[in-house]
Design an enzyme around this catalytic site. Structure first.
Site, PDB file in Angstrom:
ATOM      1  N   LYS A 123     -61.621 -14.982  25.688  1.00  0.00           N
ATOM      2  CA  LYS A 123     -61.294 -13.558  25.851  1.00  0.00           C
ATOM      3  C   LYS A 123     -62.444 -12.702  25.323  1.00  0.00           C
ATOM      4  CE  LYS A 123     -56.483 -12.138  25.622  1.00  0.00           C
ATOM      5  NZ  LYS A 123     -55.395 -11.835  24.690  1.00  0.00           N
TER       6      LYS A 123
HETATM    7  O1  G3P Z   1     -51.840  -9.575  25.030  1.00  0.00           O
HETATM    8  C1  G3P Z   1     -52.268  -8.378  24.451  1.00  0.00           C
HETATM    9  C2  G3P Z   1     -51.279  -7.889  23.485  1.00  0.00           C
HETATM   10  O2  G3P Z   1     -51.040  -8.826  22.484  1.00  0.00           O
HETATM   11  C3  G3P Z   1     -51.563  -6.526  22.913  1.00  0.00           C
HETATM   12  O3  G3P Z   1     -50.329  -5.981  22.777  1.00  0.00           O
HETATM   13  O4  G3P Z   1     -48.601  -4.775  21.632  1.00  0.00           O
HETATM   14  O5  G3P Z   1     -50.926  -4.737  20.718  1.00  0.00           O
HETATM   15  O6  G3P Z   1     -50.358  -3.509  22.810  1.00  0.00           O
HETATM   16  P1  G3P Z   1     -50.041  -4.668  21.936  1.00  0.00           P
END
Ligand code: G3P
Length: 236
Positions: free
Chosen positions: A89
């Site tokens: 990533k």
């Molecule tokens: O896969 C990406 C994710 O983990 C980010 O999520 O909740 O930090 O927007 P969030």
């Protein structure tokens, strides 16, 4: 169409992989940190190799922890050498909008044959350029898109149309799930994959009315058929 699990915890992966319902795993430094998974380089290496083995040949995303161009390439080569099913990533750009990340993505995919998941993207246009750079996966942070007052569904639809039209190989990962409903609505809008937090995946399975129904079946089974079976077996 597939569901990936968005987690850094081995026990989450084991739980849902055993059910056969996930088709890959995505992790990131924040998920690792929040889960208290910290350690030396060798410990982390062992941890990710174990994770990759558990789900192989399904893909596992491991994120680089630097924004320095050389260091990103070094880490990407290292992670990709740990297991065939690990992809790397890389964020769409640096913390101040630095542009060298896509050059890294292009180099990894084209020259080193390393699969890249370009992450932290908030729009179809960012995902399109990442796909054009050669990314295998483009992660659109749909929950954050919605948080900003835009509709992630529109971005997914636009993006899917463009990827298909330009015949780009990138698969859309709709990420940053906030609600159970997101999974079905984002897949329906054209995402190839939705990556889901473990608690939301559990929420997709368990329904209060199903619980009540299962309790009814078990209670009546005990009273009727099972009572007879038990008496024949001499257990009552
Ligand atoms: O896969 C990406 C994710 O983990 C980010 O999520 O909740 O930090 O927007 P969030």
């Amino acid at each position: 169409m597939a569901i990936f699990l968005d987690t850094a915890k081995i026990e989450d992966i084991q739980k849902f992989h055993r059910m056969g319902i996930i088709r890959g795993v995505t992790s990131n430094p924040t998920l690792l940190y929040q889960a208290g998974i910290v350690g030396t380089f060798d410990e982390m290496k062992k941890y990710f190799i174990h994770m990759a083995e558990l789900i192989q040949p399904l893909p596992l995303s491991v994120e680089v922890t630097s924004n320095d161009q050389e260091e990103m390439i070094r880490q990407a080569k290292e992670f990709a050498s740990w297991a065939k099913n690990i992809n790397v990533k890389i964020t769409i750009h640096g913390p101040q909008g630095e542009l060298h990340n896509l050059e890294v993505v292009h180099h990894l995919e084209k020259d080193l044959n390393i699969r890249v998941n370009v992450t932290a993207m908030m729009s179809a246009q960012q995902c399109l350029v990442a796909a054009m750079a050669g990314a295998s996966f483009v992660s659109l942070f749909c929950g954050r898109v919605n948080n900003m007052g835009y509709n992630a569904i529109d971005e997914i639809k636009k993006l899917r149309r463009l990827l298909d039209e330009f015949q780009l190989k990138a698969k859309i990962i709709a990420a940053s799930t906030r609600e159970i409903l997101n999974v079905v609505e984002w897949l329906g809008a054209g995402a190839h994959i939705v990556t889901v937090l473990p608690n939301l995946l559990e929420g997709m399975i368990v329904h209060p009315y199903s619980k009540e129904t299962v309790q009814m079946f078990l209670r009546d089974g005990e009273r009727g058929l099972m009572a007879d079976v038990k008496s024949k077996a001499g257990t009552v």
